[in-house]
Enzyme design. Sequence first.
Site, PDB file in Angstrom:
ATOM      1  N   THR A   8      38.211  56.666  46.691  1.00 21.41           N
ATOM      2  CA  THR A   8      38.274  55.276  46.518  1.00 21.41           C
ATOM      3  C   THR A   8      39.709  55.112  46.872  1.00 21.41           C
ATOM      4  O   THR A   8      40.443  55.471  46.443  1.00 21.41           O
ATOM      5  CB  THR A   8      37.774  54.697  45.331  1.00 21.41           C
ATOM      6  OG1 THR A   8      38.195  53.201  45.305  1.00 21.41           O
ATOM      7  CG2 THR A   8      38.643  55.269  44.183  1.00 21.41           C
ATOM      8  N   ASP A  68      40.783  52.131  45.557  1.00 25.63           N
ATOM      9  CA  ASP A  68      40.568  51.171  44.634  1.00 25.63           C
ATOM     10  C   ASP A  68      41.236  51.877  43.139  1.00 25.63           C
ATOM     11  O   ASP A  68      41.810  51.165  42.497  1.00 25.63           O
ATOM     12  CB  ASP A  68      39.630  50.369  44.279  1.00 25.63           C
ATOM     13  CG  ASP A  68      38.806  49.811  45.768  1.00 25.63           C
ATOM     14  OD1 ASP A  68      37.601  49.635  45.603  1.00 25.63           O
ATOM     15  OD2 ASP A  68      39.839  49.301  46.406  1.00 25.63           O
ATOM     16  N   GLU A  96      43.920  41.864  45.590  1.00 28.45           N
ATOM     17  CA  GLU A  96      42.839  40.868  46.135  1.00 28.45           C
ATOM     18  C   GLU A  96      42.104  40.170  45.276  1.00 28.45           C
ATOM     19  O   GLU A  96      41.674  39.074  45.298  1.00 28.45           O
ATOM     20  CB  GLU A  96      42.203  41.425  47.253  1.00 28.45           C
ATOM     21  CG  GLU A  96      41.193  42.751  46.761  1.00 28.45           C
ATOM     22  CD  GLU A  96      40.246  43.309  47.806  1.00 28.45           C
ATOM     23  OE1 GLU A  96      40.063  42.559  48.942  1.00 28.45           O
ATOM     24  OE2 GLU A  96      39.799  44.316  47.441  1.00 28.45           O
TER      25      GLU A  96
END
Length: 340
Positions: free
Chosen positions: A130, A132, A226
Amino acid sequence: MDKNRHIGICTAGGDCPGINAAIAAVVRYASSQNIRMTGFTDGFGGFIHGNYRDLTVEDCIGIERIGGSILGSSREKPFKPEGSDKPVRIKTMYDNQGLDTLICIGGNGTMRTAYRLSEKGLRIIGIPKTIDGDIWGTDRFIGFDTALSTAVDAIDRIIDTARSHKRIIVVEVMGHRTGWLALCTGVASMADIVLIPEIPFSLDIIATNASTCYRSKGYAIVVVAEGITVSGDWKGSSGERIAQMLGVCTGMETRFTSLGYILRGGAPTAADRILAERAGVYAVDLYMRGIFDVMVSFRGDVISEIPLAEIAGKIRNADTDRFVLPHARALGISFGDDYI
Ligand code: F6P
């Protein structure tokens, strides 16, 4: 090739650099142990639609240096809608192909799906990837280092123009619902302000801090994840809204850039290649040791495994961090809260 030993492999969820290095490691090591490898394309969709192919060492020559996944990926959610026949079709394909395990390279959603498939009788070994940084149960993930390096390189370039034009520049990075990528990017870039979903911020505080930085060095850099919450019924990107509001509150020239999907591609860094190759070899070792329904897990450099049942449905949030976050505070990086 030992026809009784047959591993399937698929990549699911958002792609990232390093996936191919993991595939290459799995295939090379498994082949050296006479284990047959089959790659299923486009995530779990390959099982549902019957798209798969043999994977050999020759198929993997040189792929470790290429971003993306040679198998493709998708966000196919076999258990949605609930009651669909997709899980049964996956299990049927798994059985018909004579697989005795499936290696799934994926993130949170993939591990949750993998766990539910393990309850249907598939034997699964997960490999965490990932950009993230939000997979619970491990603190290293394929793709994160490359995305971080890409973001920091981009901000190095943005600082050049922010300084020349005496501007506040807001840079938005991906991260889904967490702020790991923004946090690490902010620390590596010595950003002035970092906004992450895990830490509520005040516009007044970030406007004051941005103005102070601007007056002291003639520009300011704001890194925004985000997934932060911005006020009102704003439907655009969070970073753009922050830039707008900062421009109004400070009266200074403010610009916005979103790094977006640039962070998902490119050649994997050496660190990501090593991490991915270690995870791939370890996954095959787990298979040979008869250990299944686990995800390969890293605690620093130490590699081990964690049951899928323990991680399914959980998210690793950046405010739980005991390392980078305190250092960011010590460096004077503002998170827009009233931390003193
Ligand atoms: O999970 C990786 C990620 O890049 C997130 O950071 C981002 O919010 C999401 O995927 C984008 O999803 P998609 O690739 O489906 O547009």
